[in-house]
Design an enzyme around this catalytic site. Structure first.
Site, PDB file in Angstrom:
ATOM      1  N   GLU B  60      42.673  56.274  57.900  1.00 12.57           N
ATOM      2  CA  GLU B  60      41.853  56.924  56.546  1.00 12.57           C
ATOM      3  C   GLU B  60      42.650  57.501  55.374  1.00 12.57           C
ATOM      4  OE1 GLU B  60      41.304  56.679  59.794  1.00 12.57           O
ATOM      5  OE2 GLU B  60      39.064  56.194  59.942  1.00 12.57           O
ATOM      6  N   HIS B 129      30.898  63.260  64.908  1.00  8.14           N
ATOM      7  CA  HIS B 129      30.215  62.375  63.154  1.00  8.14           C
ATOM      8  C   HIS B 129      28.816  62.852  62.448  1.00  8.14           C
ATOM      9  CE1 HIS B 129      32.281  59.662  65.943  1.00  8.14           C
ATOM     10  NE2 HIS B 129      32.458  58.564  64.779  1.00  8.14           N
TER      11      HIS B 129
END
Lengths: 410, 324, 329
Positions: B60, B129
């Site tokens: 990321e 999440h």
């Protein structure tokens, strides 16, 4: 550290709901004696000096000069009877010290006179009024004392609708435009503006007005004015002074015109008192010239001149604005033919004076003659006047103005 | 005008800009061959080729910083971070590089990149999440943050974000991907920073963004049955946000409720509330109330998560409170 | 591809150019050090004195269209990539006329017009930026490469590892340059990183070389080869340059953590002195070298004067560069 108490915004008249602190005369730490001026508060139309009710020490300013706060709001901390106060402080246990500052701030009856420095707030001193910002704004704009409004919100919080319900005219109206998209500039009115708005709305709402208009041939009046000014030194005589003299004479002869409607009663004055509208930097005021009956034109002019100066220097006292059944509002210096005015609260008529204009009028033979004419409109309170009595008064004024030598006769 | 799903609307905006502008590239984890974990980028690789639509490794920090470097070198990258929670490992690229490049280089360059990422709970994805972290980015001078509430806005706002010369965080609520809505491709463009009155009303203003706008609308429908007309303001963009529209609405209703799915504390709602308490102080006829998630991580179990997420009942309770 | 022996065959004018470029970096930094001590340079500055051969050796192998990402010790990278000396001084002295309007200072010197993507205040942060820039070159097919300079202190940063991987996967035209000066801020790099950078390159199948970073011609020759490979589509390349950091991590760092032996031995590794010796061997006259020195001195004097004459940055103008302000249509 401090055993002081709060100085609250005093109520300096029956109608006062808020005041603007125009000046703090003492500074934190200053000692003061009974009668010393602590601060100057501007309300409605006048500046009031607030005096110390006893000796003491001034501790802290809570609201700076220039700010407007509701009556009853804490504006400073002071200590009356503290160690360090002046020697003149009464000893403990003496009758004066038993009169605590709170008690002094809260006499039994509200003080109507401007000279009485402190009157009670609607709630106990120190009790915060819980109201929403919008409610406060609406109250401010309508000069509503939040202390007199019951709150329907949680914990007694005053909401906008509670204030609206306290304004008779607004209560009947629908909520402010729900679909209004534009967002114009908004500001709270000054204390003066709010007062004018409230008083004039009240006057126009409560007083049944009717209007009488006429023209005055002012040729001779102007000649007389010039003659007087040529021949008399000292005071300069103006058209307005002559109009005051004419109204004074008409008023003295006309009991009805010197009467007012007061809480269901008709009150007739025995003195000749006339309000005169004065434009100042701080707004329009109508101080009342007192006891004009029997005064000669020079004395009337001198009195009027003195009052105008007082008004323009911001020194009018509450008394200067009270009394009288009628007011003269002369707009002659502007360009206006007729001016229909709103009667000042507490009075029964007002004379709107227009500009002097040159105009051709036919003489008896039908030939045009240049005349100098002045439009007069008398606004009358129908509770006092009817058409006939109103016209009697107006025609008397007109007669004095058109035959002004009569003004010089006692 | 066609009815499309939220995910498809985003796909259409990506497809259209890839077609029109050769400097647009799309990359991220599994966005090319797999078409994205939620199918948002499905088909883009086939249409636009592997030079411009790329799968990245699970990196990321480098995905985001590479987007910054690419944006400073002539591309308009649209990168995806698979779940918003993962931006935590990519903060340097966003906060220290993308957000500051224009300023610290004296206006020499802009960083025309878009970071797409889904936030939000409701799918039992658990604490790592499901988070709504948009306030982090709204706090950083130099970043823009956009959160659409329906397919049509998603389509329009993503196109606007890609065209925008500054770095834009484009946030998609993952529970909305299957939401259907009308999409008019010919509709006028939406300007980033302008709110939309999703429902007009006089009694209370509910400010929201993203999926929570639909919660606000549901609450407003229930309130209407009780003759309470709520105005729902869809911010669409939270950085910059449309102070003027919110203030105008508040000036009509005098009551303000702010709703978001993110944790209430130190959130977007706090900023709106503080600003309105400042510039709208005299309009307020009740305290401003924020409705958001409690100060805790997003829980996993269905029963826990459903209690965690703010719903229409919470909004109704808040409205009742400001109307009291 | 140029010969590995380019240095041996280089014309006298090219040798003098290397000399001049290194001297420019050296003297500019010496001047900055003096200005910093006098309080004319605010904030903190990180000098690369002793490392001039690396930046000059690499940038002399680049084209104008190539891009460069730098780090906090980046004055040499900026100047040798072509950033104007006066706007460079103006920036570091915090002036409106600085290349970044006085917003960035020493740690953020950037000049997009010469492909200098910026020094960077975050260790390792320039690495993925260069990877992104290389991606842009690849997508735009503009025959450019991206170069990134990082120290051995950045080796433990995760983004290096991610970036090597991504660049290798995508065969991006990027040259990774590790300036290995042995120090990771205040600690010996050997205590901070267990592997070595060329093994990393090998792990990611990236071709790499290691050179004496104090020998400018050696650096240049290696760079020419690696840059050409990257430009020719062979993917990322890595060059490790062994060099020495003469000054502290930042100016004012008393360097108590370095031994006297190490400090006194630094002069033996002076890339400029070594190059002067080489020039003499190559029969470059002392007069030619003096002429270069005079020219550099004059340029720096002028730049400092310009820096001093610069104006204080405008706050309101600075605020307008947080976002791109587009002209109303």
């Amino acid at each position: 550290m401090s055993n002081g108490t709060e100085l609250i915004m005093p109520k300096l008249g029956l109608t006062m709901t808020e005041g603007t602190i125009s000046e703090w005369v003492v500074a934190p730490g200053d000692k003061f004696s009974k009668g010393d001026v602590i601060l100057v508060v501007e309300t409605e139309k006048i500046a009031n000096e607030v005096e110390a009710p006893a000796d003491g020490v001034f501790e802290d300013i809570l609201v700076p000069a220039g700010e407007t706060v509701p009556v009853g709001a804490a504006i400073a901390r002071w200590n009356i009877g503290a160690a360090g106060a002046t020697d003149k402080m009464p000893k403990e246990g003496s009758p004066v010290t038993s009169e605590t500052p709170e008690k002094q701030l809260a006499p039994a009856a509200p003080a109507a006179s401007a000279s009485a420095p402190i009157a009670p707030p609607a709630r106990e001193a120190g009790t915060r009024i819980v109201a929403t910002p919008l409610a406060r704004r609406i109250a401010r704009q309508n000069s509503i004392d939040l202390g007199q409004v019951d709150g329907s919100g949680p914990r007694g919080r005053i909401k906008a609708d509670d204030v609206r319900a306290a304004i008779p005219a607004l209560a009947a109206m629908p909520r402010e435009g729900a679909r209004q998209i534009a967002n114009p500039a908004r500001r709270a009115p000054t204390s003066y503006e709010a007062t004018v708005a409230r008083r004039l709305s009240e006057a126009k709402r409560e007083t049944p007005h009717f209007y009488l208009a006429t023209e005055v041939d002012a040729g001779r009046l102007l000649d007389l004015k010039d003659q007087l000014n040529d021949e008399i030194s000292g005071v300069k005589i103006s058209v307005n002074h002559l109009i005051i003299a004419a109204v004074a004479k008409a008023l003295a002869e006309n009991e009805k015109a010197n009467s007012v409607w007061q809480e269901g009663e008709i009150v007739t004055y025995d003195s000749v008192d006339i309000g005169v509208a004065v434009n100042t930097d701080n707004g329009l005021f109508a101080p009342v010239l007192k006891n004009l009956g029997g005064l000669d034109i020079v004395s009337i002019a001198a009195a009027a001149k003195a009052m105008v100066e007082k008004a323009r220097s911001g020194k009018l006292a509450g008394d200067d604005l009270a009394g009288g059944a009628t007011t003269i509002s002369n707009a002659g210096m502007f360009d206006v033919t007729y001016m229909s005015s709103i009667i000042n609260p507490g009075q029964s008529s007002i004379l709107g004076v227009g500009s002097i204009r040159e105009t051709f009028r036919p003489n008896k033979k039908g030939k045009p003659v240049l005349k100098q004419e002045m439009g007069l409109v008398l606004s009358c309170d129908h509770r006092i006047f009817d058409g006939v009595s109103g016209l009697t008064f107006l025609n008397a004024i007109k007669s004095y103005l058109e035959k002004p030598l009569k003004l010089l006769v006692k | 005008m066609a009815e499309v799903r939220f995910a498809k609307a985003i796909n259409m905006a990506l497809d259209e800009t890839l077609t029109k502008d050769p400097s647009v590239v799309v990359f991220g984890e599994d966005v090319a061959h797999a078409g994205g974990p939620f199918g948002v980028t499905r088909g883009l690789l086939d249409t636009h080729g592997e030079l411009r639509v790329r799968d990245t490794p699970i990196s990321e920090a480098t995905i985001v910083s590479a987007a910054v470097g690419a944006a400073m070198s002539g591309l308009k990258p649209v990168v995806e971070i698979m779940f918003m929670d993962f931006v935590a490992i990519a903060m340097d690229g966003l906060v220290n590089q993308a957000a500051k490049a224009r300023f610290m280089f004296g206006g020499q360059c802009s960083v025309p990149m878009v970071l797409r990422t889904p936030h939000g709970g409701g799918v039992n994805a658990g604490p790592q999440h499901s988070q709504c972290l948009e306030a982090w980015f709204a706090h950083i001078p130099g970043l823009k943050v956009v959160v659409p509430s329906n397919p049509s806005d998603a389509y329009q706002l993503l196109k606007a974000a890609i065209l925008d010369p500054d770095p834009v965080i484009f946030i998609e609520n993952k529970a909305m991907y299957s939401m259907k809505g009308d999409l008019d491709e010919a509709a006028p463009a939406i300007e980033i920073g302008k709110a939309h009155i999703a429902r007009a009303g006089d009694d209370v203003t509910i400010v929201s963004y993203g999926a929570a706008v639909n919660t606000a609308l549901a609450a407003a429908a229930t309130l209407a049955e009780r003759d309470i007309e709520a105005e729902v303001v869809d911010l669409r963009s939270i950085q910059p946000w449309d102070e003027e529209t919110v203030l105008q609405s508040l000036s009509r209703t005098h009551r303000l409720v702010i709703l978001h799915e993110a944790v209430t504390n130190f959130g977007v709602g706090a900023e709106i509330a503080a600003r309105m308490a400042d510039i709208g102080f005299d309009e307020l006829d009740a305290p401003i109330i924020r409705v958001g998630a409690p100060f805790m991580p997003v829980p996993f179990a269905k029963s826990l998560e459903s209690r965690y997420l703010p719903d229409a009942d919470d909004v109704i309770a808040a409205v009742e409170k400001v109307l009291a | 591809m140029k010969s590995r022996k380019a240095g041996n065959t280089a014309a006298k004018s090219q040798l003098l150019e290397f000399y001049e470029r290194m001297l420019l970096v050296r003297e500019a930094e010496n001047k900055l050090s003096a200005l910093f001590a006098d309080g004319e340079v605010p904030g903190f500055i990180h000098l690369s004195v002793g490392q001039e051969a690396v930046c000059v050796g690499i940038t002399s192998a680049l084209e104008a269209r190539d891009t460069l990402a730098s780090n906090h010790r980046g004055h040499g990278h900026a100047l040798s990539k072509g950033v104007d000396l006066e706007t460079f001084f103006l920036e570091i002295m915090g002036k409106e006329e600085g290349i970044c309007g006085g917003r960035g200072g020493s740690m953020h010197v950037a000049d997009m017009s010469v492909g200098m993507l910026g020094a960077n205040g975050i260790v390792g942060a320039g690495i993925p930026l260069a990877v992104g820039s290389a991606l842009a070159h690849q997508v735009r097919q503009n025959d450019a490469v991206a170069v990134v300079f990082f120290g051995d202190g950045a080796l433990a940063e995760g983004v290096l590892h991610e970036s090597l991987n991504l660049a290798a996967l995508w065969k991006l035209p990027v040259l990774f340059v590790c300036e290995n000066n042995g120090w990771s801020e205040f600690s010996p790099a050997s205590k901070q990183f267990i592997a070595n950078v060329r093994d990393l390159a090998t792990a990611f199948s990236i071709p790499s070389k290691k050179v004496d970073g104090n020998a400018v011609l050696e650096v240049h020759d290696a760079a020419v080869g690696l840059v050409n490979a990257a430009r020719n589509g062979e993917g990322p390349q890595l060059l490790e340059c062994i060099t020495h950091r003469w000054r502290g991590h930042f100016e004012g760092d008393p360097q108590k953590y370095r031994s006297e032996d190490e400090m006194s031995g630094l002069a033996d590794h002076d890339p400029i002195a070594a190059f002067e010796a080489l020039l003499e061997k190559k029969k470059v006259s002392k007069a030619d070298m003096q002429e270069v020195r005079d020219r550099i001195e004059e340029q720096i004097t002028r730049a400092v004067e310009a820096g001093r004459a610069g104006s204080a940055p405008d706050f309101e103008r600075a605020k307008t560069d947080v976002y791109t302000v587009r002209e109303a249509v």
